[in-house]
Design a protein around this motif. Structure first.
Motif, short mmCIF file in Angstrom:
data_model
loop_
_atom_site.label_atom_id
_atom_site.label_comp_id
_atom_site.label_asym_id
_atom_site.label_seq_id
_atom_site.Cartn_x
_atom_site.Cartn_y
_atom_site.Cartn_z
N ASP A 174 14.58 110.08 19.03
CA ASP A 174 15.16 108.76 19.27
C ASP A 174 14.13 107.66 19.08
OD1 ASP A 174 17.65 109.82 19.80
OD2 ASP A 174 17.37 109.88 21.97
N LEU A 175 12.91 107.87 19.60
CA LEU A 175 11.85 106.88 19.44
C LEU A 175 11.46 106.76 17.97
CD1 LEU A 175 9.80 104.94 20.69
CD2 LEU A 175 8.28 106.90 21.06
N PHE A 176 11.33 107.89 17.31
CA PHE A 176 10.99 107.88 15.88
C PHE A 176 12.03 107.11 15.08
CE2 PHE A 176 12.13 109.94 11.83
CZ PHE A 176 11.00 109.63 11.08
N TYR A 177 13.31 107.39 15.32
CA TYR A 177 14.36 106.76 14.53
C TYR A 177 14.44 105.26 14.80
CZ TYR A 177 18.92 105.87 12.44
OH TYR A 177 19.94 105.37 11.67
N SER A 178 14.27 104.89 16.05
CA SER A 178 14.29 103.47 16.40
C SER A 178 13.18 102.71 15.68
CB SER A 178 14.14 103.31 17.92
OG SER A 178 14.00 101.96 18.28
N ARG A 179 11.98 103.28 15.67
CA ARG A 179 10.85 102.64 15.00
C ARG A 179 11.02 102.65 13.49
NH1 ARG A 179 5.75 105.16 18.48
NH2 ARG A 179 6.01 103.84 20.33
N LEU A 180 11.57 103.74 12.97
CA LEU A 180 11.77 103.87 11.53
C LEU A 180 12.72 102.79 11.01
CD1 LEU A 180 11.26 105.74 9.00
CD2 LEU A 180 13.43 106.84 9.59
N TYR A 216 11.78 109.26 -2.16
CA TYR A 216 10.67 108.62 -1.43
C TYR A 216 10.81 107.11 -1.33
CZ TYR A 216 8.57 107.26 -5.93
OH TYR A 216 8.33 106.70 -7.16
N ALA A 217 11.58 106.48 -2.24
CA ALA A 217 11.71 105.02 -2.23
C ALA A 217 12.89 104.53 -1.41
CB ALA A 217 11.82 104.51 -3.66
N ARG A 218 13.60 105.43 -0.75
CA ARG A 218 14.75 105.00 0.06
C ARG A 218 14.28 104.02 1.14
NH1 ARG A 218 19.48 107.63 1.98
NH2 ARG A 218 20.53 106.21 3.44
N PRO A 219 14.85 102.81 1.21
CA PRO A 219 14.44 101.86 2.24
C PRO A 219 14.72 102.40 3.65
CG PRO A 219 15.68 100.76 0.51
CD PRO A 219 15.84 102.23 0.27
N THR A 220 13.76 102.30 4.52
CA THR A 220 13.90 102.88 5.86
C THR A 220 15.00 102.22 6.67
OG1 THR A 220 12.13 101.41 6.61
CG2 THR A 220 11.51 103.65 6.00
N ASP A 221 15.24 100.93 6.45
CA ASP A 221 16.25 100.25 7.26
C ASP A 221 17.67 100.57 6.83
OD1 ASP A 221 16.00 98.91 4.88
OD2 ASP A 221 15.97 96.90 5.75
N THR A 222 17.83 101.40 5.77
CA THR A 222 19.16 101.84 5.35
C THR A 222 19.43 103.29 5.74
OG1 THR A 222 18.51 102.67 3.16
CG2 THR A 222 18.97 100.29 3.37
N LEU A 223 18.47 103.94 6.36
CA LEU A 223 18.59 105.37 6.63
C LEU A 223 19.52 105.61 7.82
CD1 LEU A 223 17.20 107.80 5.23
CD2 LEU A 223 15.73 107.96 7.24
N ARG A 224 20.54 106.41 7.58
CA ARG A 224 21.47 106.77 8.65
C ARG A 224 20.83 107.79 9.57
NH1 ARG A 224 24.58 106.61 3.95
NH2 ARG A 224 24.30 108.86 3.70
N ARG A 225 21.34 107.86 10.79
CA ARG A 225 20.76 108.78 11.78
C ARG A 225 20.79 110.23 11.30
NH1 ARG A 225 19.59 108.43 17.24
NH2 ARG A 225 19.53 110.44 18.33
N GLY A 226 21.90 110.62 10.69
CA GLY A 226 22.00 111.99 10.20
C GLY A 226 20.98 112.30 9.13
N ASP A 227 20.70 111.32 8.26
CA ASP A 227 19.67 111.51 7.24
C ASP A 227 18.30 111.68 7.88
OD1 ASP A 227 21.52 111.24 5.17
OD2 ASP A 227 21.25 109.07 5.05
N ALA A 228 18.01 110.86 8.88
CA ALA A 228 16.72 110.94 9.56
C ALA A 228 16.57 112.27 10.30
CB ALA A 228 16.57 109.78 10.54
N GLU A 229 17.64 112.75 10.92
CA GLU A 229 17.59 114.05 11.60
C GLU A 229 17.33 115.16 10.59
OE1 GLU A 229 21.37 114.10 13.55
OE2 GLU A 229 20.55 113.31 15.44
N ARG A 230 17.98 115.07 9.44
CA ARG A 230 17.77 116.08 8.40
C ARG A 230 16.34 116.05 7.90
NH1 ARG A 230 21.24 114.30 5.20
NH2 ARG A 230 20.09 113.69 3.32
N LEU A 231 15.77 114.86 7.79
CA LEU A 231 14.39 114.73 7.32
C LEU A 231 13.40 115.35 8.30
CD1 LEU A 231 12.29 113.63 5.36
CD2 LEU A 231 12.43 111.43 6.55
N ILE A 232 13.55 115.05 9.58
CA ILE A 232 12.63 115.61 10.58
C ILE A 232 12.78 117.12 10.66
CG2 ILE A 232 12.14 115.73 13.05
CD1 ILE A 232 10.86 113.36 11.64
#
Length: 315
Positions: A174-180, A216-232
Motif C-alpha cells: 500500500d505504501l509502495f503503490y501510494s508513493r508510486l 519500462y516507459a509506462r507513466p507511473t501515475d497511470t498504473l492501476r493497482r492490479g498492474d502494480a500488484e502484478r509487478l511486485i
C-alpha cells in the motif's frame, strides 16, 4: 554491480560462518578500501578488534554486521561493520593457509571455531567498494531493519534512507503503490529509485517488467493497482528464482563467500537477449523478437508484442 539476490546469497553464506565470532585482529592492506571510514585505518581497527559479530543483515543491496563489545551480550548493538561491494567487491571466508588473493584489501581474523575458516577477507579488484563502521539507528516504521537471523528494529545509519525491498517481510505494498502513483516518471526509473523500493537493479527491473507484461516507459501515475500488484509479485518471483540459482553472474569477479558463481543468467527471459525470440510469445505461436533500447546510459530489453510501448510513454 551485485543486485539484491547476489547480496542476499552473500548474507546467507556469511551468517553461518561469522555470527557469534569475535574479530581478533584486522589487517588493512589497502587504505583506499576504507575511504568511507572518515577517521581512517587506526579508528577502523579500534572499532573492530575485540568486537563480536551479532548478525548479518541486508536491506536492498546494503549489507552490514552489527557488532557487540561483549560476546553473548544482550541489547541492541550501537555500531555495525558495513560492506559496500561496488562492482567487484567480494567477502570471502578462507583458511589461514590459503594464499592471499591478488586484490586482497582487508583481512579480519576471527575467533577459532572447529571446521570453520579463520579469516574473512575483503577482495576488490576495481576498488569501487569498501568497508566502514557506522552507527545503528531506530527504523522509521518500527519494523525490523532488514533480512536477518534475529531481526531488530534498528538499521545501519548509512542504509536508513532506502526503502524496503520486495523480499522484506515488512514491505508494504500500500505504501509502495501510494508513493508510486505520486511520481511523474517512467516505471523502470521508479523501480531503480532505492527510496521507493530497494534492491532492484537494471537486470532484475527488465526481468520483472517482462514477467508483468509492462513496458519500462509506462507513466507511473497511470498504473492501476492490479498492474502494480502484478509487478511486485513478478519482482519477488524473479528474485526468488535468482536466489535459488545463486544470483546472476556475468562477470567472474562476482562470487559468493565460498567462491562459487551464480547461474541465473542462464534463465533470463529479457535482459541481454536482443534479437532472440520472446519465449512467452513463441509459446503461443507468435513470432516476436526482443529488442534493446538505450535507457539512462544503460540498456532496456523488451518484447514489442507482449510489452507494447504506451502511447504516452515519455521515459
Amino acid at each position: 554491480m551485485p543486485e539484491l539476490p547476489e547480496v542476499e546469497v552473500v548474507r546467507r553464506g556469511l551468517v553461518s560462518w561469522v555470527r557469534g565470532r569475535t574479530i581478533t585482529s584486522v589487517d588493512v592492506l589497502d587504505p583506499r578500501s576504507l575511504r568511507r571510514h572518515a577517521l581512517g585505518a587506526e579508528d577502523f581497527r579500534g572499532n573492530l578488534q575485540g568486537a563480536t559479530v551479532v548478525d548479518v543483515v541486508r536491506r536492498g543491496k546494503f549489507l552490514w554486521m552489527p557488532l557487540s563489545e561483549t560476546p553473548g551480550a544482550t541489547g541492541t548493538p550501537t555500531v555495525a561493520l558495513m560492506a559496500h561491494l561496488g562492482m567487484s567487491g567480494q567477502l570471502l571466508m578462507q583458511d589461514a593457509d590459503v594464499p592471499d588473493e591478488k586484490h586482497l584489501k582487508v583481512r579480519l581474523r576471527l575467533s577459532p571455531v572447529a571446521s570453520m575458516p579463520e579469516q574473512l577477507r575483503f577482495v576488490d579488484q576495481r576498488i569501487f567498494g569498501g568497508l566502514f563502521v557506522t552507527g545503528m539507528v531506530p527504523t522509521d516504521d518500527g519494523g525490523p531493519g532488514g533480512q536477518a537471523e534475529s531481526p531488530v528494529a534498528f538499521i545501519a545509519e548509512e542504509a536508513s534512507h532506502i526503502a524496503r525491498d520486495p523480499l522484506d517481510p515488512a514491505f508494504s505494498f500500500d505504501l509502495f503503490y501510494s508513493r508510486l502513483r505520486k511520481r511523474k516518471t517512467g516505471l523502470k526509473r521508479a523501480l531503480l529509485d532505492q527510496g521507493l523500493v530497494s534492491g532492484i537493479g537494471n537486470i532484475y527491473a527488465d526481468e520483472s517488467l517482462w514477467r508483468a507484461k509492462l513496458h519500462y516507459a509506462r507513466p507511473t501515475d497511470t498504473l492501476r493497482r492490479g498492474d502494480a500488484e502484478r509487478l511486485i509479485t513478478s519482482a519477488r518471483e524473479v528474485m526468488l528464482d535468482a536466489l535459488a540459482a545463486g544470483g546472476t553472474s556475468f562477470d567472474s569477479l562476482y562470487v559468493n563467500v565460498n567462491g562459487a558463481s551464480g547461474y541465473f543468467d542462464r534463465a533470463l527471459n529479457a535482459y541481454g537477449r536482443e534479437g532472440r525470440p520472446c519465449s512467452r510469445c513463441a509459446a503461443v505461436g507468435i513470432n516476436s523478437v526482443l529488442r534493446r533500447e538505450l535507457f539512462m546510459n544503460r540498456s532496456s530489453y523488451t518484447c514489442p508484442v507482449c510489452q507494447p510501448r504506451p502511447r504516452n510513454g515519455r521515459w
